[in-house]
Motif scaffolding. Structure first.
Motif, PDB file in Angstrom:
ATOM      1  N   GLU A  28       0.834  -1.199   0.000  1.00 30.51           N
ATOM      2  CA  GLU A  28       0.000   0.000   0.000  1.00 30.51           C
ATOM      3  C   GLU A  28       0.871   1.252   0.000  1.00 30.51           C
ATOM      4  O   GLU A  28       0.569   2.236  -0.680  1.00 30.51           O
ATOM      5  N   ALA A  67       2.173   2.933  -3.255  1.00 28.79           N
ATOM      6  CA  ALA A  67       1.322   3.954  -3.863  1.00 28.79           C
ATOM      7  C   ALA A  67       1.504   5.281  -3.139  1.00 28.79           C
ATOM      8  O   ALA A  67       1.589   6.341  -3.755  1.00 28.79           O
ATOM      9  N   GLN A  68       1.608   5.210  -1.806  1.00 32.35           N
ATOM     10  CA  GLN A  68       1.717   6.441  -1.038  1.00 32.35           C
ATOM     11  C   GLN A  68       3.055   7.138  -1.285  1.00 32.35           C
ATOM     12  O   GLN A  68       3.128   8.344  -1.411  1.00 32.35           O
ATOM     13  N   GLY A 106       3.026   9.167  -4.245  1.00 38.88           N
ATOM     14  CA  GLY A 106       2.090  10.284  -4.257  1.00 38.88           C
ATOM     15  C   GLY A 106       0.919  10.071  -5.189  1.00 38.88           C
ATOM     16  O   GLY A 106       0.319  11.009  -5.684  1.00 38.88           O
ATOM     17  N   VAL A 107       0.625   8.808  -5.464  1.00 39.12           N
ATOM     18  CA  VAL A 107      -0.512   8.514  -6.344  1.00 39.12           C
ATOM     19  C   VAL A 107      -1.481   7.630  -5.575  1.00 39.12           C
ATOM     20  O   VAL A 107      -1.186   7.198  -4.457  1.00 39.12           O
ATOM     21  N   ASP A 108      -2.616   7.378  -6.136  1.00 42.62           N
ATOM     22  CA  ASP A 108      -3.494   6.417  -5.490  1.00 42.62           C
ATOM     23  C   ASP A 108      -3.579   5.172  -6.353  1.00 42.62           C
ATOM     24  O   ASP A 108      -3.163   5.160  -7.507  1.00 42.62           O
ATOM     25  N   LEU A 109      -4.081   4.116  -5.741  1.00 41.05           N
ATOM     26  CA  LEU A 109      -4.118   2.825  -6.422  1.00 41.05           C
ATOM     27  C   LEU A 109      -5.213   2.754  -7.480  1.00 41.05           C
ATOM     28  O   LEU A 109      -5.252   1.821  -8.254  1.00 41.05           O
TER      29      LEU A 109
END
Lengths: 395, 104
Positions: A218, A221-222, A225-228
């Motif tokens: 997880e 993604a963090q 700086g993006v989201d999944l």
């Protein structure tokens, strides 16, 4: 007692197939390995892949572990290691690891024999000789506890969590009850359901390891700086009704059944025999994830799909299961089990029983749809720069 | 299947769920019985997609399998299609951390 007819191996559980594996050490030897496999069709299976000749250290170790695991899978009776000759993966060391498991092994260097055409000629001869050495093996009745059953999902839709996954989970529960091992993976698809898995871990160490692995996936993604959401759920998953990764995961984890989680191993590491339900930390890409479990020793794989998937594996038979009635109809020739009957009222347990029966039949030699069509996708997971940095201790 | 089929139209997987899953392609106007009354679909909802059973406000959790699958990001009425346009994940949201200034 549940049994299957398998090929006894000197060092461990019985195989459900008796293959000569043709294993290239890099992409540079893959075309030759594939050509050898095509020229000697019956019982010879190549595992072409895309890994380069000189990967970073940690990446190389993972490729070596994967190839060595594939070469010592119980379904492999003998192996031919093919190398260009310039790779940092040492073909002789790989061959030694495979022969350490009691398998006949040969190595073939494209550079030493004078190029690709000569290597294919020589390789065909070596593969035939290796086959002659194992062709006399006969199936014997074996206890189902020797089976390591890998389960995977791909092309998921809303039916996956309602029908196909819980049905395969019911088959896993039966195998675990009979003393065998079931394993599922794809750690990104634990996100949102990890608390349920954590509650089922048999001890704190396994629980911490599981939660750490999920957090790592997880935080990738963090960190960026993006989201999944761009990738999880995929656009296809979304068309099929899955809105968020949590929803996808809650459906995905049901394919492992309901028994306690007895361990979590890293990509392509050995899965214990007689181990109950054991997870493997893999990426979500299904071909790489299947290969990780086959390298871990899975002799048979079940692959659930909603929207459709036709993929197989060169070494382990792949049983295709769909819970989507439309896919069961449109892709009937590529499916082994229609779990879409659950939508119209058949019980999950009844379908699970059917899947377990198919697992034992396939383990005894019945060919799956993917095998009959020679669908044999193969890919090794390539560690990403952030994963390499973490393994080097840079973070 | 696990759960209860409501009106041959929607699968209510757990008692706590505030959405149902369409078990066939549903037309606009379809009524799904729920809690002594019925919710009516304002638009067609395809097979496998979700329909809200109760009114939801932004920030409210969406529950399926008896578990949180995300949160509403706009007001949702009973009978409305619930999907990526009005429901978002709460997990793996590096984008939110950036806007919160939490990422180095």
């Amino acid at each position: 007692m549940a049994t299957f007819d398998g090929y006894p191996r000197p060092d461990g559980p019985a195989g459900v197939r008796n293959y000569v594996a043709v294993v290239p050490t890099s992409v540079a030897a893959s075309a030759v390995a594939e050509a050898i496999g095509e020229r000697v069709v019956e019982n010879v299976r190549s595992t072409p892949h895309q890994m380069g000749i000189d990967p970073p250290d940690e990446a190389r170790k993972q490729v070596e572990r994967t190839l060595s695991g594939v070469g010592t899978n119980p379904n492999v009776g003998a192996a031919l290691v093919v190398t260009l000759g310039t790779e940092t993966i040492d073909a002789d060391e790989l061959a030694d690891e495979i022969s350490g498991a009691g398998r006949d092994v040969e190595t073939l260097s494209i550079r030493n024999v004078g190029g690709t055409a000569a290597a294919i000629e020589a390789g065909v001869g070596l593969a035939r000789d290796l086959w002659d050495g194992i062709a006399g093996a006969r199936r014997e009745e074996r206890d189902a506890r020797e089976l390591v059953f890998g389960v995977e999902c791909g092309g998921s839709d809303a039916t996956s969590g309602i029908a196909a996954n819980p049905a395969v989970g019911a088959a896993c529960d039966r195998l675990v009850r009979d003393g065998g091992t079931a394993s599922f993976s794809e750690t990104p698809e634990f996100i949102g359901a990890e608390h349920l898995l954590a509650d089922r871990c048999v001890d704190d160490g396994i629980r911490e390891r599981l939660l750490d692995r999920v957090e790592r996936r997880e935080s990738t993604a963090q960190l960026m700086g993006v989201d999944l959401r761009g990738a999880q759920p995929s656009p296809g998953n979304q068309s099929g009704g899955l809105t968020t990764i949590e929803e996808k995961s809650l459906g995905a984890v049901s394919k492992g059944g309901t028994t306690p989680v007895r361990g979590i191993v890293d990509y392509a590491n050995p899965l214990p025999v007689g181990g109950g339900l054991v997870l493997m930390d893999t990426p979500g890409y299904d071909i790489e994830s299947v290969v990780g479990k086959v390298a871990g020793g899975a002799q048979v794989v079940a692959f659930t799909t909603g929207r459709g998937s036709t993929t197989g594996n060169p070494i382990a038979p792949v049983i295709k299961v769909t819970g989507n009635p439309k896919t069961a109809d449109r892709l009937a020739s590529n499916m082994d089990i229609n779990a879409g009957t659950i939508i119209s009222g058949e019980s999950i347990d009844a379908v699970g029983k059917r899947i377990y029966g198919t697992l034992l039949d396939v383990a005894s030699g019945e060919r799956t749809a993917a095998e009959r069509r020679r669908l044999e996708e193969f890919a090794v997971n390539e560690l990403q720069p952030n994963e390499l940095a973490e393994l080097r201790g840079d973070t | 299947m696990k759960g209860t089929v409501l009106g041959d139209a929607g699968l209510h997987m757990a008692a706590a769920d505030n959405v149902v899953t369409a078990i066939e392609d549903l037309d606009a106007g379809t009524e799904i019985p729920y809690d002594g009354t019925a919710v009516e679909l304002d638009k067609a909802v395809p097979f496998g997609h979700k329909v809200a059973l109760v009114p939801l406000e932004p920030g409210d959790v969406i529950i399926k399998y008896g578990e949180t699958i995300g949160e509403a990001v706009e007001p949702i009425s009973p009978g409305e299609w619930v999907h990526t346009h009005n429901c978002e994940s709460r997990r793996g949201r590096g984008d939110r951390d950036v806007s919160d200034g939490e990422v180095a």
